[in-house]
Enzyme design. Structure first.
Site, PDB file in Angstrom:
ATOM      1  N   ILE A 146       0.820  -1.213   0.000  1.00  0.00           N
ATOM      2  CA  ILE A 146       0.000   0.000   0.000  1.00  0.00           C
ATOM      3  C   ILE A 146       0.854   1.264   0.000  1.00  0.00           C
ATOM      4  O   ILE A 146       0.371   2.353  -0.295  1.00  0.00           O
ATOM      5  CB  ILE A 146      -0.950  -0.012   1.225  1.00  0.00           C
ATOM      6  N   ARG A 182       9.708  -4.408  -6.300  1.00  0.00           N
ATOM      7  CA  ARG A 182       9.199  -5.579  -5.579  1.00  0.00           C
ATOM      8  C   ARG A 182       9.535  -6.908  -6.254  1.00  0.00           C
ATOM      9  O   ARG A 182       9.435  -7.951  -5.602  1.00  0.00           O
ATOM     10  CB  ARG A 182       7.686  -5.453  -5.398  1.00  0.00           C
ATOM     11  N   ALA A 204     -12.802  -5.176   7.369  1.00  0.00           N
ATOM     12  CA  ALA A 204     -12.961  -5.941   8.609  1.00  0.00           C
ATOM     13  C   ALA A 204     -13.796  -5.178   9.627  1.00  0.00           C
ATOM     14  O   ALA A 204     -13.971  -5.629  10.755  1.00  0.00           O
ATOM     15  CB  ALA A 204     -11.593  -6.297   9.180  1.00  0.00           C
TER      16      ALA A 204
END
Lengths: 302, 302, 302, 302
Positions: free
Chosen positions: A111, A223, A123
């Site tokens: 993020i 990444r 959630a």
């Protein structure tokens, strides 16, 4: 199990209904659409939608009326030129939307790439599934002794067993208590937004993530790199496999100029010039720190 | 003439080649693809590509596996809920790519919306066309006497004629000199990146502009508004016509909550509460400035 | 204990060294600099740096050479005008840098505000502290029965006790195992980047967060709102106290137009117009859903 | 004349009032504050405000409580490390606010850097000044014959004279007509938002521009580069002079790794490895295009 039979049925239904469009279509990407590529023990990446193809990059670079390209070969040459000279805006004209299931600690790294759109499973509203990332034995790495941020050798024997036991038991117990706390049987039931705080960072979450190709390349360069944490690198690798089929020319240029390339400093270029003239250069005479010199040697060795 | 026969032929060719896709398709938007909607005297807007539809907004909001919606009616209700509560991320999951031809002074306002991707026709590389925006007589407005930033009545008679003559003559002469300066016949020819500085702000430029639906709505709210300059508003209006066909439910919610809605301050809400109780409220007792009170009265009248 | 004596000494040292500057200075904010305002059981917010003040907003709006303002009263009027008409760029000319210590599940919400700069304490490099958020008894809310995303009444008795016991015990055990796994005494020691996955979402992290005033107001509008989760709202409230002293005029306008204001839809404005004429309007005749009507009634009641 | 006596008086007044602050202060930058550094014939850049210094970069990287640094030398080493490994977030923790006066065609290039905050002087509200950029004779370059986007030799003789005459005359006439059109003496007066369309792209505008150090470095790398258009490069050069005094360590790292460095592709690195082994490599055997090979040779020559 990353996908249930019901979910697979929904995916199959979507893949069974081709429709007509006048938009640019990438056949390579159509083959990937909706299918889940499994990552880690319970995770996946799947393409939900995409916009554009290699030709669309050229079309935007030329602000053209038609397809804007004369041949696939010309396109590849133009794309290499754009990549080499950091003309990033034409790559921004392609977009991809992914559905990703991933452990929370991976999501927290992910993020940090801010130039993207995200919808994460909530959630506060919903109940999380009982699914945790438990590393395979061969991925249980020790702390590196040379790099504060890296991994060393693989743990073995009792130590490895203990780690796996802790990870499994603690996650299981935390989830049992999570379920018990939110239950409304014979009690009020704790608010979901509070109960979730008991869950560890290896629980899986999922999100829709949409990003343009330029920013995706930036994400992949960092990444899919060997210095990235293994658990996010496998996601980046999975995405590379899709992008390769989506925009082959752009991905080729990305591999040459970014993934396989290196950014050399003025000092390092000076050293190379001296070396090419036959002069000897050492860490001491280079002006570089030991760490920088080691990285430089790594680049020269390939 | 916004589109030449050659360009039209390219557009026709693209529209003649439907292909199969597994992606979400918006029939309403397919009808618009590539076609130029004329704006002002030489400008246009045309859709080059799009991603997503109303269902895709709901699908993202639910982070779902399949289409993520049970009925069109449920979708519309969810979309209204998302819009009302400023849940902007699901709207970001739709994307549109436009090709726009527009006067430079309009482009300068437009580009201030930063969260978008842009490729503009380069006047460093290429030669601009001899096309200038010349307002219609009825659009020649005087400076407003009540609003520093607005327009008043329409100019008439000699004054209007003189304005049009200046605009036409000055643009024509500037372009003649531009051409003469860059010409390499019998001379070196001035660099294009320099010669362009002689061209006035009503010359047309063009660009590819890509934006997500949330940021597009923000653009439309400000630019399709009655306070926006007429010359950018007509572009916003043209885009509204396309968006209405692309994502009808989202556009409906946008019209209700944003375009037709109003943001009322705490003071203004207090006034309304008092008025509903039958109390009289005046500018003096409201605590608002005269300008704010005038705007408030405008909202109450509708 | 949010701040250790050593840390307090560092803060004191910084506060003991005023220096001269020619920049805009906000006396109200200088008083807050570096001091930690405690939030939750172990968290805090403290201002590390700021740029600009109320006058700087006006100065930017006027693109002026000097301070750009004639009087504080004029400034306040201009700032209200800018806020009312959504002229956001002058507010972007102020910037604030905060050091925040917060539970991970709060950080996960917070980071969704993308237009900000963040440096978070790295759990790949470093070892996290043994500090967890454990709610006070009065903050142990049940799941709301009317709002999927909200809280209901406070838990009591045995249920509350059990929740607290689970939260404490699970966090403690998870941290014990974390420590044990990374220990290199008599074993290799698991990599920190892996061991952290065992830690629950109520563990504290910290970061530097830098944002401009416009985007901060957006954050505060959503997070200091009564619908925001309590655990992030207390951070937003703490920041409001600082912003009030930093840019009093801008904060006043923000309170009136944003925090205390409401965005009404075209339908809702129609209803108000009818009501002001004495007509009766009900949910059925309003065209609104039940949920929307309830919210509308809430606005009218105040 | 970039600054009038009145404006100079305002600047002097601001510089005469040092105040006390507890924030990080960069002495090097204080010396620049508010002063206009002249650029081109009527333009300037001046620093209005700044946040942070070299130490603040390190402090953020370490998420520290105090100043977060032990010595200036350690800071410089850490900053070089951060720059080398593309850790961009600590550099984002510094911010600068500039007041810039620049020709419109330069502003149009500049604004393409989107990650910044801008307030531009409004030609809808206000009347633009009669100031145009007229190049010096030595800056009147011909179109390059080898680079579509570049400049060749300097124009001379009659050609140069004609260009200057056109630029001056056309600008002067356009401005005369602009003034005449907006005049309300004996006529209504055309709205400013319309009249401005007659003004050429070399008219000066001005804005406040605020950007973080990471994004500023990105701007400087592209715009202080030899391939950038001269008229924007002089602004970038002027800003470099300020940044050098503001954050000397960060600027040093930027010069070494970015400005003086080069991004080499996988193919180019392969060539270097072969060359260092004594193998001959030619454009033909390199796999590079002619253009790319020429750039590669340029890097090797230095």
């Amino acid at each position: 199990m990353p996908i249930t039979p019901d979910q697979q049925a929904e995916i199959d239904a979507l893949r069974a209904q081709p429709r007509q469009t006048l938009r640019a279509v990438s056949e390579g990407m159509e083959a990937h659409l909706y299918k889940a590529r499994e990552v880690l023990d319970h995770g996946f990446v799947r393409v939900i939608d995409y916009m554009g193809d290699d030709a669309a990059i050229c079309q935007a670079a030329r602000v053209s009326y038609g397809k804007g390209t004369k041949s696939v070969q010309n396109d590849a040459g133009l794309i290499r030129y754009l990549m080499r000279h950091w003309h990033s805006t034409p790559f921004e004209m392609c977009e991809i939307k992914l559905h990703v299931k991933l452990p929370v600690f991976v999501a927290r790294q992910w993020i940090r790439h801010r130039t993207a759109n995200v919808n994460e499973y909530s959630a506060r509203y919903s109940i999380l599934d009982r699914e945790f990332y438990i590393p395979r034995a061969e991925d249980l790495a020790a702390q590196s002794v040379v790099n504060n941020q890296g991994r060393g050798e693989t743990l073995t024997g009792e130590e490895a067993e203990r780690v796996l036991r802790y990870l499994k038991d603690d996650a299981g117990r935390a989830y049992d208590h999570y379920e018990e706390m939110i239950s409304d049987e014979g009690q009020q039931g704790l608010a979901r937004e509070l109960a979730r705080m008991n869950l560890p960072a290896n629980i899986y979450t999922q999100w829709y993530w949409k990003v343009d190709l330029h920013n995706l390349f930036h994400f992949l360069r960092l990444r899919a790199d060997s210095h990235a944490q293994y658990e996010i690198r496998v996601y980046a690798d999975a995405i590379c496999e899709m992008v390769k089929d989506w925009v082959p020319a752009a991905f080729g240029a990305f591999e040459d100029y970014r993934m396989g390339g290196a950014n050399l400093s003025a000092r390092q270029l000076d050293c190379i010039r001296k070396m090419l003239k036959g002069e000897e250069v050492t860490q001491e005479t280079s002006g570089m720190s030991k760490g920088e010199w080691r990285e430089f040697e790594g680049v020269l060795k390939g």
